[in-house]
Design a protein around this motif. Structure first.
Motif, mmCIF file in Angstrom:
data_model
loop_
_atom_site.group_PDB
_atom_site.id
_atom_site.type_symbol
_atom_site.label_atom_id
_atom_site.label_comp_id
_atom_site.label_asym_id
_atom_site.label_seq_id
_atom_site.Cartn_x
_atom_site.Cartn_y
_atom_site.Cartn_z
ATOM 1 N N GLU A 34 84.338 43.404 21.891
ATOM 2 C CA GLU A 34 84.949 43.761 20.615
ATOM 3 C C GLU A 34 83.947 43.653 19.467
ATOM 4 O OE1 GLU A 34 88.945 42.369 19.733
ATOM 5 O OE2 GLU A 34 88.340 42.110 17.637
ATOM 6 N N THR A 60 80.451 46.652 18.676
ATOM 7 C CA THR A 60 80.687 48.074 18.390
ATOM 8 C C THR A 60 79.352 48.751 18.113
ATOM 9 O OG1 THR A 60 80.957 47.496 16.089
ATOM 10 C CG2 THR A 60 82.975 47.688 17.403
ATOM 11 N N GLU A 95 78.488 50.415 15.636
ATOM 12 C CA GLU A 95 78.086 50.194 14.242
ATOM 13 C C GLU A 95 77.434 48.826 14.081
ATOM 14 O OE1 GLU A 95 81.859 50.914 14.629
ATOM 15 O OE2 GLU A 95 80.817 52.729 15.248
ATOM 16 N N GLY A 143 76.063 49.543 20.999
ATOM 17 C CA GLY A 143 77.369 49.549 21.658
ATOM 18 C C GLY A 143 77.455 48.683 22.888
ATOM 19 N N HIS A 199 87.406 45.872 28.075
ATOM 20 C CA HIS A 199 87.762 46.473 26.789
ATOM 21 C C HIS A 199 89.242 46.262 26.510
ATOM 22 C CE1 HIS A 199 84.089 48.411 25.495
ATOM 23 N NE2 HIS A 199 83.894 48.903 26.701
#
Lengths: 248, 378
Positions: free
Chosen positions: B84, B87, B89, B98, B119
């Protein structure tokens, strides 16, 4: 020999060898439904080993044990119990940390799987059956006691009770009166007379008075083999038996 | 000791309510947020100790590898939280954005297949329970159907704990290695690092622990519970009463493993990381000590034992860091030699009779004698 399927238990050519030592050697005997068979013999004759083989505690090297036509030698211990064979050990083998009631309840033949035991309910049937057995084994007043506080004789009775509640067709008792006081012996004989109705019993016993009292047929073992078989009178008169056993 | 008529004794219920009051009311009232989080961490070990009470206390199966299951539960949760927070970003400076940072450092360019299902939170929550239970099943099946028990079983579980630690450390790219999985920030967007989040997690943990104890009490009061005691005592008699002994041992071992996994997952959530230090031999043995100090026959004693030993560990290791391990060893020896039934045993044999005598005296004056929290032990 008649048709083997007539017998409740047919033991044929049974042999077990521990590192070359044959504790039971080519043993054959047959038990009829409703028969009380007593096995006698000097120490080391293979009596207890024979019971171990029947109940699956020890695995046979060769030979066959058929119970109501079913081969027991390749079944697991608990499957042999489910088939209807009950076994009492020589030393009283009970659950010391549980109460007398719980000892009998754990032996009650229902809820024997993991899930079954989780959802098992102590219902009226269980209570009644436990009460009934407790009365037979003279322990009605001790149901709530921890089993470790029972006397030696009471422990022997409790183990017999734990087998009775399973209602086996074949009951095997290894020295049920060993270590008991005189009065306990008399009560045990009375108890055995009550419980042998409707089932076959194999008893190992040294107490000759006791054997004479209960046996239909006696099998004499010596060094893993049958040396004589028949009524008590027949066996006692057999010179081979006198030589190895009674003569001592 | 036994309960012929009343399956759940009143004293046991009182003991349960007292421990519930202690962890839900008293501890939060007397500690600050930092210390409360620490207590929460200790209480995650209590899951393992409760499992050991059933496995070791009831059934007599001593596992010196419960850290395996605690760790697996913890790692499952850590994998979810790590994904989590990884990400694209947040990890844009990595050569492969990622994926978790430690994978990138180990030149791994793709998320390994066994990470993919993590996930999903639903999958993770199932895995927290099932992964430890399945491994316990495999170990239990291999050992108990071959009738491996006692000290041999203990040594094997210890070996497995060592193997798993080595495996985790060795496979750094997949597991984070010796550092473990760190820098866990949020659960479904909820920041778990704030004081308020930690307080909420404390209560979630406390309620789960109480639920696990309640479930364990039910198991113990079922016929299965009595069969476990019976087979600890006379395994052959149980077998020749028509039970498949191995199946019952496998069940209790899996049950203990599953609840240890829940403890591990709650540890990860409250502490914010998971590492191999909580998997190996030392933590596994410490958990046995928590259980022994509390009293290995007492589900509720396990909680007090865990809290007491960990409180001692924290207090002593703050002042005498070198001495702590010796103190822990001495404590274990002392408990085994002098108080084999732990705190619960001391309570039952010393405190309870005293309280009874006192309450009898006052009870003569008052109509209703006070019921005491006497249910620490069976």
């Amino acid at each position: 020999m008649s048709e083997p399927t007539d017998f409740l238990l047919a033991v044929e050519a049974l042999t077990v060898s521990f590192d070359g030592f044959k504790a039971v050697d080519d043993l054959s005997f047959y038990v009829d439904p409703g028969e009380i068979r007593v096995i006698i013999g000097p120490n080391g004759a293979g009596k207890t080993t024979a019971l171990d083989l029947i109940c699956g505690k020890t695995r046979a090297t060769s030979g066959s044990i058929r119970f109501r036509g079913k081969e027991l030698t390749d079944m697991k211990e608990h499957e042999i119990v489910h088939a209807g064979v009950g076994r009492k050990f020589q030393n009283p083998t009970i659950y010391e940390d549980l109460s007398v009631f719980e000892n009998l309840e754990v032996s009650f033949p229902r809820g024997r799987s993991v899930f079954g035991a989780l959802v098992f309910k102590r219902d009226a049937e269980v209570r009644e059956r436990v009460a009934e057995i407790a009365e037979m084994i003279f322990l009605t007043d001790h149901l709530e006691d921890r089993a470790e506080y029972l006397s030696h004789g009471q422990k022997q009775w409790l183990e017999i009770g734990m087998l009775l509640i399973q209602d086996p067709e074949l009951l095997m008792l290894d020295e049920p009166v060993a270590g008991m006081s005189g009065s306990e012996r008399i009560k045990t004989a009375e108890l055995l007379h009550k419980i042998i109705e409707g089932r076959s019993v194999i008893v190992i016993e040294h107490d000759m008075k006791f054997v004479e009292d209960i046996a239909h047929k006696v099998t004499v073992l010596h060094q893993g083999r049958v040396i004589s078989e028949g009524s008590m009178a027949h066996v006692q008169a057999d010179p081979k038996v006198v030589e190895v056993y009674l003569g001592h | 000791m036994t309960s012929m008529l009343n399956p759940l004794k009143k004293t046991e219920l009182v003991g349960f309510l007292v421990v519930a009051a202690v962890i839900l009311l008293i501890l939060p009232a007397i500690t600050d947020a930092f210390r409360l989080n620490m207590v929460g961490k200790y209480l995650t070990y209590a899951f393992v100790a409760v499992g050991l009470v059933l496995c070791w206390g009831s059934a007599g199966i001593l596992s010196l590898g419960q850290g395996i299951f605690f760790g697996l539960g913890g790692y499952c949760m850590a994998m979810f939280l790590k994904l989590e927070s990884s990400t694209p970003e947040a990890t844009s400076i990595q050569s492969t954005p990622g994926i978790p940072d430690f994978m990138d450092w180990n030149q791994i360019t793709e998320l390994p297949w066994f990470w993919e299902p993590f996930h999903s939170l639903t999958f993770t929550m199932l895995a927290v329970i099932l992964v430890p239970a399945i491994l316990a099943f495999v170990i239990g099946f291999a050992m108990f159907t071959r009738r491996v028990g006692g000290v041999y079983f203990a040594i094997i579980t210890q070996a497995i704990a060592a193997i798993l630690t080595i495996l985790i450390i060795g496979q750094q790219g997949y597991t984070g290695g010796v550092n473990g999985i760190t820098d866990l920030r949020s659960l479904l967007g909820w920041d778990i690092r704030t004081d308020s989040a930690k307080t909420i997690l404390y209560f979630v943990n406390a309620v789960l622990l109480l639920a696990v104890i309640a479930l364990s009490l039910l198991v113990r009061h079922s016929k299965l519970g009595r069969i476990l005691v019976a087979l600890r005592d006379k395994e052959d008699r149980v077998r020749f009463s028509g039970y498949d002994v191995a199946a019952f041992k496998i069940f209790v071992f899996c049950f203990a493993a599953a609840i240890s996994g829940i403890g591990g997952a709650m540890f990860t959530l409250q502490v914010g990381f998971m590492s191999p230090t909580f998997v190996g031999i030392v933590p596994s043995i410490e958990m046995v000590i928590f259980c022994a100090v509390g009293g290995r026959y007492s589900l509720i004693g396990a909680v007090y034992g865990t809290l007491l030993v960990n409180w001692g560990k924290t207090t002593f290791s703050e002042s005498f860091p070198e001495l702590w391990l010796f103190a822990m060893g001495a404590l274990f020896i002392a408990v085994v030699m002098a108080f084999p039934n732990g705190l619960a045993g001391i309570w039952n044999s010393h405190v309870q009779p005293l309280v009874k005598r006192l309450s009898k005296r006052t009870g003569e004056r008052q109509a209703a004698p006070a019921e005491t929290p006497a249910a620490i032990a069976e």
